[in-house]
Design a protein around this motif. Structure first.
Motif, PDB file in Angstrom:
ATOM      1  N   GLY A 162       0.841  -1.185   0.000  1.00  0.00           N
ATOM      2  CA  GLY A 162       0.000   0.000   0.000  1.00  0.00           C
ATOM      3  C   GLY A 162       0.875   1.233   0.000  1.00  0.00           C
ATOM      4  N   THR A 163       0.364   2.319  -0.548  1.00  0.00           N
ATOM      5  CA  THR A 163       1.137   3.564  -0.607  1.00  0.00           C
ATOM      6  C   THR A 163       0.424   4.683   0.147  1.00  0.00           C
ATOM      7  N   ALA A 164       1.195   5.477   0.860  1.00  0.00           N
ATOM      8  CA  ALA A 164       0.673   6.682   1.496  1.00  0.00           C
ATOM      9  C   ALA A 164       1.080   7.905   0.677  1.00  0.00           C
ATOM     10  N   GLN A 165       2.246   7.806   0.026  1.00  0.00           N
ATOM     11  CA  GLN A 165       2.771   8.861  -0.831  1.00  0.00           C
ATOM     12  C   GLN A 165       2.987   8.278  -2.218  1.00  0.00           C
ATOM     13  N   LYS A 166       3.214   9.143  -3.201  1.00  0.00           N
ATOM     14  CA  LYS A 166       3.618   8.676  -4.524  1.00  0.00           C
ATOM     15  C   LYS A 166       4.942   7.930  -4.364  1.00  0.00           C
ATOM     16  N   GLU A 167       5.067   6.781  -5.033  1.00  0.00           N
ATOM     17  CA  GLU A 167       6.295   5.993  -4.971  1.00  0.00           C
ATOM     18  C   GLU A 167       6.853   5.805  -6.370  1.00  0.00           C
ATOM     19  N   ILE A 168       8.152   5.956  -6.470  1.00  0.00           N
ATOM     20  CA  ILE A 168       8.869   5.689  -7.718  1.00  0.00           C
ATOM     21  C   ILE A 168       9.769   4.494  -7.442  1.00  0.00           C
ATOM     22  N   MET A 169       9.466   3.362  -8.066  1.00  0.00           N
ATOM     23  CA  MET A 169      10.229   2.127  -7.878  1.00  0.00           C
ATOM     24  C   MET A 169      11.232   1.991  -9.012  1.00  0.00           C
ATOM     25  N   ASN A 170      12.507   2.005  -8.653  1.00  0.00           N
ATOM     26  CA  ASN A 170      13.593   1.836  -9.606  1.00  0.00           C
ATOM     27  C   ASN A 170      14.184   0.444  -9.409  1.00  0.00           C
ATOM     28  N   ILE A 171      14.238  -0.357 -10.455  1.00  0.00           N
ATOM     29  CA  ILE A 171      14.801  -1.691 -10.359  1.00  0.00           C
ATOM     30  C   ILE A 171      16.308  -1.561 -10.573  1.00  0.00           C
ATOM     31  N   VAL A 172      17.067  -1.956  -9.566  1.00  0.00           N
ATOM     32  CA  VAL A 172      18.524  -1.827  -9.598  1.00  0.00           C
ATOM     33  C   VAL A 172      19.161  -3.070 -10.210  1.00  0.00           C
TER      34      VAL A 172
ATOM     35  N   GLN B 101      15.717 -13.029  -6.750  1.00  0.00           N
ATOM     36  CA  GLN B 101      15.907 -11.866  -5.880  1.00  0.00           C
ATOM     37  C   GLN B 101      16.103 -10.633  -6.737  1.00  0.00           C
ATOM     38  N   THR B 102      15.518  -9.530  -6.284  1.00  0.00           N
ATOM     39  CA  THR B 102      15.619  -8.273  -7.016  1.00  0.00           C
ATOM     40  C   THR B 102      15.946  -7.139  -6.059  1.00  0.00           C
ATOM     41  N   ALA B 103      16.865  -6.281  -6.477  1.00  0.00           N
ATOM     42  CA  ALA B 103      17.233  -5.102  -5.693  1.00  0.00           C
ATOM     43  C   ALA B 103      16.494  -3.894  -6.260  1.00  0.00           C
ATOM     44  N   TYR B 104      16.051  -3.003  -5.353  1.00  0.00           N
ATOM     45  CA  TYR B 104      15.286  -1.845  -5.783  1.00  0.00           C
ATOM     46  C   TYR B 104      15.653  -0.602  -4.971  1.00  0.00           C
ATOM     47  N   LEU B 105      15.340   0.547  -5.542  1.00  0.00           N
ATOM     48  CA  LEU B 105      15.398   1.832  -4.878  1.00  0.00           C
ATOM     49  C   LEU B 105      14.002   2.417  -4.991  1.00  0.00           C
ATOM     50  N   CYS B 106      13.364   2.694  -3.852  1.00  0.00           N
ATOM     51  CA  CYS B 106      12.025   3.277  -3.849  1.00  0.00           C
ATOM     52  C   CYS B 106      12.111   4.700  -3.311  1.00  0.00           C
ATOM     53  N   GLN B 107      11.637   5.642  -4.115  1.00  0.00           N
ATOM     54  CA  GLN B 107      11.648   7.048  -3.715  1.00  0.00           C
ATOM     55  C   GLN B 107      10.222   7.485  -3.411  1.00  0.00           C
ATOM     56  N   TYR B 108      10.037   8.071  -2.231  1.00  0.00           N
ATOM     57  CA  TYR B 108       8.715   8.525  -1.787  1.00  0.00           C
ATOM     58  C   TYR B 108       8.618  10.031  -2.014  1.00  0.00           C
ATOM     59  N   ARG B 109       7.672  10.446  -2.834  1.00  0.00           N
ATOM     60  CA  ARG B 109       7.566  11.860  -3.179  1.00  0.00           C
ATOM     61  C   ARG B 109       6.139  12.321  -3.029  1.00  0.00           C
TER      62      ARG B 109
ATOM     63  N   PHE C 245       9.352  -5.421 -15.268  1.00  0.00           N
ATOM     64  CA  PHE C 245      10.344  -4.354 -15.131  1.00  0.00           C
ATOM     65  C   PHE C 245      11.695  -4.986 -14.837  1.00  0.00           C
ATOM     66  N   SER C 246      12.688  -4.643 -15.648  1.00  0.00           N
ATOM     67  CA  SER C 246      14.045  -5.174 -15.511  1.00  0.00           C
ATOM     68  C   SER C 246      14.965  -4.113 -14.936  1.00  0.00           C
ATOM     69  N   ALA C 247      16.190  -4.514 -14.604  1.00  0.00           N
ATOM     70  CA  ALA C 247      17.189  -3.582 -14.089  1.00  0.00           C
ATOM     71  C   ALA C 247      17.308  -2.377 -15.013  1.00  0.00           C
ATOM     72  N   GLY C 248      17.341  -1.194 -14.418  1.00  0.00           N
ATOM     73  CA  GLY C 248      17.460   0.040 -15.174  1.00  0.00           C
ATOM     74  C   GLY C 248      16.125   0.670 -15.532  1.00  0.00           C
ATOM     75  N   THR C 249      15.011   0.006 -15.190  1.00  0.00           N
ATOM     76  CA  THR C 249      13.695   0.565 -15.469  1.00  0.00           C
ATOM     77  C   THR C 249      13.021   0.979 -14.159  1.00  0.00           C
ATOM     78  N   SER C 250      11.911   1.706 -14.275  1.00  0.00           N
ATOM     79  CA  SER C 250      11.191   2.154 -13.080  1.00  0.00           C
ATOM     80  C   SER C 250       9.704   2.284 -13.394  1.00  0.00           C
ATOM     81  N   PHE C 251       8.912   2.391 -12.330  1.00  0.00           N
ATOM     82  CA  PHE C 251       7.488   2.661 -12.471  1.00  0.00           C
ATOM     83  C   PHE C 251       7.038   3.502 -11.294  1.00  0.00           C
ATOM     84  N   GLU C 252       5.912   4.203 -11.478  1.00  0.00           N
ATOM     85  CA  GLU C 252       5.364   5.066 -10.435  1.00  0.00           C
ATOM     86  C   GLU C 252       4.015   4.537  -9.972  1.00  0.00           C
ATOM     87  N   VAL C 253       3.765   4.719  -8.668  1.00  0.00           N
ATOM     88  CA  VAL C 253       2.492   4.319  -8.074  1.00  0.00           C
ATOM     89  C   VAL C 253       1.954   5.544  -7.336  1.00  0.00           C
ATOM     90  N   PRO C 254       0.707   5.940  -7.593  1.00  0.00           N
ATOM     91  CA  PRO C 254       0.168   7.126  -6.922  1.00  0.00           C
ATOM     92  C   PRO C 254      -0.038   6.910  -5.423  1.00  0.00           C
TER      93      PRO C 254
END
Length: 93
Positions: A37-47, A85-93, A64-73
């Motif tokens: 679930g999201t409280a803020q907009k999330e940008i998921m970057n697949i590392v 296993q997958t590594a990710y960077l999630c940015q909350y904006r 989504f493969s390494a080097g791609t991303s998607f946004e969730v409202p």
């Protein structure tokens, strides 16, 4: 300050931190299917690795493969599933 986050019986783990742009987490997702679930907009970057995501208001899984991303409202939810296993960077904006 670095925070540690553990979800789904330890199958998803991340470290959280603050930047000038806002909060971010970097983590690993083990094979399986999970719903977030999201409280803020999330940008998921697949590392590294790959995952499938069922995004809000979509009827099909997207890959989504390494080097791609998607946004969730904010105030929504999304599902991910994966077989490796997958590594990710999630940015909350």
């Amino acid at each position: 300050m670095i925070s540690e986050n553990i979800y789904f019986d330890g199958n998803v783990k991340s470290l959280g931190y603050e930047t000038v742009e806002g909060k971010s987490t970097i983590g690993i997702i083990n094979p399986g299917e999970y719903e977030f679930g999201t409280a803020q907009k999330e940008i998921m970057n697949i590392v590294e690795g790959e995952l499938s995501a069922m995004l809000p208001n979509q009827k099909e899984w997207q890959i989504f493969s390494a080097g791609t991303s998607f946004e969730v409202p904010a105030n929504s939810s999304f599902k991910v599933k994966k077989e490796i296993q997958t590594a990710y960077l999630c940015q909350y904006r």
